[in-house]
Design an enzyme around this catalytic site. Structure first.
Site, PDB file in Angstrom:
ATOM      1  N   HIS A  60       0.874  -1.180   0.000  1.00 10.01           N
ATOM      2  CA  HIS A  60       0.000   0.000   0.000  1.00 10.01           C
ATOM      3  C   HIS A  60       0.912   1.231   0.000  1.00 10.01           C
ATOM      4  CE1 HIS A  60      -3.657  -2.324   1.168  1.00 10.01           C
ATOM      5  NE2 HIS A  60      -2.760  -3.110   1.740  1.00 10.01           N
ATOM      6  N   ARG A  62      -0.043   4.267  -0.717  1.00  6.76           N
ATOM      7  CA  ARG A  62      -0.791   5.406  -0.152  1.00  6.76           C
ATOM      8  C   ARG A  62      -0.968   6.607  -1.068  1.00  6.76           C
ATOM      9  NH1 ARG A  62      -2.945   2.177   3.296  1.00  6.76           N
ATOM     10  NH2 ARG A  62      -1.835   1.745   5.218  1.00  6.76           N
ATOM     11  N   ASN A  92      -6.720   0.657  -2.402  1.00  2.00           N
ATOM     12  CA  ASN A  92      -7.518   1.333  -1.364  1.00  2.00           C
ATOM     13  C   ASN A  92      -6.914   2.674  -0.964  1.00  2.00           C
ATOM     14  OD1 ASN A  92      -5.317   0.095  -0.069  1.00  2.00           O
ATOM     15  ND2 ASN A  92      -6.420  -0.187   1.835  1.00  2.00           N
ATOM     16  N   LYS A 142      -8.927  -6.303  -7.157  1.00  2.00           N
ATOM     17  CA  LYS A 142      -8.944  -6.512  -5.700  1.00  2.00           C
ATOM     18  C   LYS A 142     -10.356  -6.329  -5.165  1.00  2.00           C
ATOM     19  CE  LYS A 142      -7.350  -7.073  -1.528  1.00  2.00           C
ATOM     20  NZ  LYS A 142      -6.391  -6.262  -0.799  1.00  2.00           N
ATOM     21  N   HIS A 174      -9.529  -9.622  -0.027  1.00  3.02           N
ATOM     22  CA  HIS A 174      -9.372  -9.422   1.410  1.00  3.02           C
ATOM     23  C   HIS A 174     -10.585 -10.125   2.017  1.00  3.02           C
ATOM     24  CE1 HIS A 174      -8.437  -7.108   5.178  1.00  3.02           C
ATOM     25  NE2 HIS A 174      -9.682  -7.502   5.400  1.00  3.02           N
ATOM     26  N   HIS A 230      -3.248 -12.460   2.478  1.00  2.00           N
ATOM     27  CA  HIS A 230      -2.968 -12.593   3.920  1.00  2.00           C
ATOM     28  C   HIS A 230      -3.799 -13.650   4.661  1.00  2.00           C
ATOM     29  CE1 HIS A 230      -6.331  -9.837   3.938  1.00  2.00           C
ATOM     30  NE2 HIS A 230      -5.617  -8.772   3.703  1.00  2.00           N
ATOM     31  N   ASP A 302       2.118  -7.022   2.671  1.00  2.00           N
ATOM     32  CA  ASP A 302       0.969  -6.190   3.063  1.00  2.00           C
ATOM     33  C   ASP A 302       1.493  -4.924   3.750  1.00  2.00           C
ATOM     34  OD1 ASP A 302      -1.539  -5.211   3.387  1.00  2.00           O
ATOM     35  OD2 ASP A 302      -2.250  -6.786   4.741  1.00  2.00           O
ATOM     36  N   HIS A 306       1.294   3.295   8.679  1.00  2.00           N
ATOM     37  CA  HIS A 306       0.531   4.347   9.359  1.00  2.00           C
ATOM     38  C   HIS A 306       1.487   5.032  10.328  1.00  2.00           C
ATOM     39  CE1 HIS A 306      -3.345   2.924   7.850  1.00  2.00           C
ATOM     40  NE2 HIS A 306      -2.993   1.704   8.187  1.00  2.00           N
ATOM     41  N   GLY A 321      -2.747  -1.868  10.234  1.00  2.00           N
ATOM     42  CA  GLY A 321      -1.722  -2.075   9.201  1.00  2.00           C
ATOM     43  C   GLY A 321      -0.327  -1.945   9.771  1.00  2.00           C
TER      44      GLY A 321
HETATM   45  O1  DOR Z   1      -4.331  -3.941   8.257  1.00  6.72           O
HETATM   46  C1  DOR Z   1      -4.579  -3.644   7.111  1.00  6.72           C
HETATM   47  N1  DOR Z   1      -4.203  -2.454   6.609  1.00  6.72           N
HETATM   48  N2  DOR Z   1      -5.246  -4.504   6.357  1.00  6.72           N
HETATM   49  C2  DOR Z   1      -5.690  -4.167   5.131  1.00  6.72           C
HETATM   50  O2  DOR Z   1      -6.319  -4.981   4.508  1.00  6.72           O
HETATM   51  C3  DOR Z   1      -5.472  -2.807   4.616  1.00  6.72           C
HETATM   52  C4  DOR Z   1      -4.304  -2.182   5.216  1.00  6.72           C
HETATM   53  C5  DOR Z   1      -4.185  -0.699   4.959  1.00  6.72           C
HETATM   54  O3  DOR Z   1      -4.331  -0.299   3.800  1.00  6.72           O
HETATM   55  O4  DOR Z   1      -3.944   0.044   5.902  1.00  6.72           O
HETATM   56 ZN    ZN Z   2      -3.329  -5.008   2.214  1.00  5.53          ZN
HETATM   57 ZN    ZN Z   3      -6.304  -6.873   3.118  1.00  3.18          ZN
END
Ligand code: DOR
Ligand code: ZN
Ligand code: ZN
Length: 438
Positions: A60, A62, A92, A142, A174, A230, A302, A306, A321
């Site tokens: 990710h 971001r 996402n 996805k 997911h 995952h 994954d 954050h 995450g």
């Molecule tokens: O813990 C997670 N964080 N699981 C996810 O599926 C998404 C991810 C995120 O994008 O922060």
């Molecule tokens: Zn993910």
């Molecule tokens: Zn996920």
């Protein structure tokens, strides 16, 4: 045409490390020989291992909307410092990657900023089937079958059946059961007094198992490739393994579900909050053994960064995450060092299998004709993971303090040095191409 030579290293060839010399011209490997090459920029790799650069099927980065957590510069730096030469980025973001226009914007940003190669997932939303039918050059669609970071959620069985029938691409899930999650949440009296382990009670193993079961039931009669992201419990894994007998279905496991369990939450609180949650030791152990036995298809980080201040908030506000790009390959190399994992299996998990499942062209192997995406490792060097070795914008990692064996010395992306001992070079990764998919 520029020539780069890696002489005298131990190269992973046909599943074994052999003393060989490797010749790169422009972006490709063009020769592997028993005698050293003399012509070109020569790097002496005596005592080092030369492995295919890892392909991370699940990151990710971001962008757009979350650049304060990560962007393509910092994310790709963390990748190459961790020996990863290709990443597949999730949709996402904010806004999510659910239209071709947004995908193309992402492409431009990655082209300009990424040190490593990249590919993209396209997000399914409840009203973008038309877009999905016209989209091209993506790794997979996805589907967020349960909600997590971002606002993508698609769990209507009629819509999914339609999507399953129409897609030309693999479908990545997911897999968490939304209704069950909500029910479990409603039973908790005081969330803030419940402690960090409550996350694993709300998103318990049945939340994951029942989602996987439903997805398999929806897809089983159709000619579609299913990729379960995952997988974190024995029960999900066993459902997938059984389904493999009659379906094209694959299972990804993350380093955190392989090497950490729910006990970590007592120590680091919501820093350990992730979807799906860290599990009980029995599940972790089961997945670890499945890894060693070669029953897991891929490892995806994954990588879901954050900020520390975000993670320090109360339960509902703390986002889920964990970052993981710098530690995936080192953790696996440590297993190799301890004699638990073969180097051949490591290369399958982090490259060969990923390239095959996602049909990545010329990736995942060291052989003439393949892309020169390479990682050079000091196999006997050990070090403690400290934040100085982290390049992700968020500056923390759940494995900090751990002793790791097998240091990433250099990372080469498409024939160019991208990383060497803490230094980065001005290189540009490229978008992956896909072999024809039927
Ligand atoms: O813990 C997670 N964080 N699981 C996810 O599926 C998404 C991810 C995120 O994008 O922060
Ligand atoms: Zn993910
Ligand atoms: Zn996920």
């Amino acid at each position: 045409m520029s020539k780069l030579v890696l002489n005298n290293g131990m190269i992973l060839l046909d599943g074994e490390l052999r003393k060989r010399n490797l010749l790169i011209e422009d972006k490709s490997i063009i020769g592997i020989s028993e005698t050293p090459y003399q012509d070109g920029d020569i790097i002496d790799c005596k005592g080092q291992w030369i492995l295919p650069g890892a392909i991370d099927p699940h990151v990710h980065f971001r962008t757009p909307g979350g650049e304060h957590k990560e962007d393509w510069k910092t994310g790709s730096k963390a990748a190459v410092a961790g020996g990863i030469t290709t990443v597949l980025d999730m949709p996402n973001t904010n806004p999510p990657t659910t239209t071709s226009e947004r995908l193309n914007e992402k492409r431009k940003i990655a082209e300009t900023n990424s040190l490593c190669n990249f590919g993209f997932y396209f997000g399914a939303s409840i009203n973008n089937l038309d877009e999905i039918e016209t989209i091209d050059n993506i790794a997979a669609i996805k589907i967020y079958f349960g909600s997590t970071t971002g606002n993508l959620l698609v769990n209507d069985s009629h819509y999914l059946t339609d999507l399953i029938k129409k897609t030309r691409f693999p479908l990545a899930f997911h897999a968490e059961n939304e209704a069950l999650m909500k029910k479990n949440l409603s039973k908790v009296k005081d969330l803030n007094k419940a402690g960090a382990r409550i996350h694993g009670v709300i998103r318990d193993e049945e939340v994951a198992r029942s989602a996987v079961e439903e997805i398999i039931a929806l897809a089983s009669d159709h000619n579609v490739k299913i990729y379960l992201c995952h997988v974190s419990t024995q029960r999900e894994f066993e459902l997938i393994e059984k389904a493999k007998q009659s379906m094209d279905i694959y299972c990804e496991v993350t380093p955190h579900h392989l090497f950490l369990n729910e006990e970590l939450l007592d120590r680091i609180g919501h820093f350990g909050k992730v979807n799906p949650p860290l599990r009980k030791e029995v599940d972790r152990k089961f997945l670890y053994n499945a890894l060693i036995d070669g029953r897991i298809d891929t490892i995806g980080t994954d990588h879901a960064p954050h900020l520390k201040e975000e993670k320090m908030q109360e339960y509902l506000k703390a986002p889920s995450g964990l970052p993981g790009l710098e530690t995936m390959l080192p953790l696996l190399l440590t297993e190799v060092h301890h004699g638990n994992l073969s180097i051949e299996r490591l290369a399958q998990l982090t490259g060969g299998n990923v390239a095959r499942i996602f049909s990545l062209k010329n990736k995942g192997s060291l052989a003439p004709g393949y892309d020169a995406d390479i990682v050079v490792v000091n196999p006997d060097t050990s070090y403690s993971l400290t934040s100085e070795r982290l390049y992700t914008k968020v500056g923390w990692n759940p494995f900090e303090g751990q002793i790791l064996y097998g240091e990433i010395d250099q990372t080469i992306v498409l024939g160019q040095l991208a990383y060497k001992r803490g230094r980065f070079f001005n290189v540009h990764g490229e978008e992956v191409e896909y072999d024809t998919r039927t």
